[in-house]
Design a protein around this motif. Structure first.
Motif, PDB file in Angstrom:
ATOM      1  N   GLY A   1      17.066 -25.714  69.891  1.00 25.08           N
ATOM      2  CA  GLY A   1      17.029 -25.968  68.453  1.00 25.08           C
ATOM      3  C   GLY A   1      16.345 -27.262  68.065  1.00 25.08           C
ATOM      4  O   GLY A   1      16.494 -27.732  66.941  1.00 25.08           O
ATOM      5  N   VAL A   2      15.561 -27.840  68.959  1.00 22.40           N
ATOM      6  CA  VAL A   2      14.873 -29.099  68.678  1.00 22.40           C
ATOM      7  C   VAL A   2      13.464 -28.790  68.165  1.00 22.40           C
ATOM      8  O   VAL A   2      12.680 -28.111  68.845  1.00 22.40           O
ATOM      9  CB  VAL A   2      14.803 -29.986  69.930  1.00 22.40           C
ATOM     10  N   ALA A   3      13.161 -29.283  66.969  1.00 20.42           N
ATOM     11  CA  ALA A   3      11.850 -29.064  66.366  1.00 20.42           C
ATOM     12  C   ALA A   3      10.876 -30.149  66.792  1.00 20.42           C
ATOM     13  O   ALA A   3      11.234 -31.321  66.886  1.00 20.42           O
ATOM     14  CB  ALA A   3      11.977 -29.067  64.844  1.00 20.42           C
ATOM     15  N   SER A   4       9.646 -29.731  67.045  1.00 18.65           N
ATOM     16  CA  SER A   4       8.592 -30.689  67.367  1.00 18.65           C
ATOM     17  C   SER A   4       7.272 -30.132  66.858  1.00 18.65           C
ATOM     18  O   SER A   4       7.121 -28.924  66.669  1.00 18.65           O
ATOM     19  CB  SER A   4       8.518 -30.946  68.875  1.00 18.65           C
ATOM     20  N   TYR A   5       6.344 -31.034  66.594  1.00 16.61           N
ATOM     21  CA  TYR A   5       5.046 -30.603  66.088  1.00 16.61           C
ATOM     22  C   TYR A   5       4.343 -29.795  67.171  1.00 16.61           C
ATOM     23  O   TYR A   5       4.347 -30.161  68.333  1.00 16.61           O
ATOM     24  CB  TYR A   5       4.192 -31.803  65.679  1.00 16.61           C
ATOM     25  N   ASP A   6       3.728 -28.687  66.787  1.00 16.36           N
ATOM     26  CA  ASP A   6       3.017 -27.825  67.727  1.00 16.36           C
ATOM     27  C   ASP A   6       1.561 -28.262  67.782  1.00 16.36           C
ATOM     28  O   ASP A   6       0.726 -27.782  67.018  1.00 16.36           O
ATOM     29  CB  ASP A   6       3.150 -26.368  67.289  1.00 16.36           C
TER      30      ASP A   6
END
Length: 56
Positions: free
Chosen positions: A11-16
């Motif tokens: 559930g960790v968001a990061s820039y793609d």
């Protein structure tokens, strides 16, 4: 910053960065707001999951 995020299984968001052209990726890597944007998106995901998860 356009939100082109990916989310890990945890559930960790990061820039793609894989979806950005090299110049854009370089600019975003140097954006001082990036960590806060990622943290904010991650928190929104956690809050949403919590809201739809039945309690004990």
């Amino acid at each position: 910053m356009t939100a082109r995020m990916k989310v890990s299984d945890a559930g960790v968001a990061s820039y793609d960065f894989g979806k950005a052209d090299p110049d854009t990726a370089k600019a975003i890597r140097h954006d001082p707001d990036l960590p806060e944007v990622e943290r904010s998106r991650t928190q929104r995901i956690a809050d949403t999951v919590k809201a739809v998860t039945p309690g004990p």
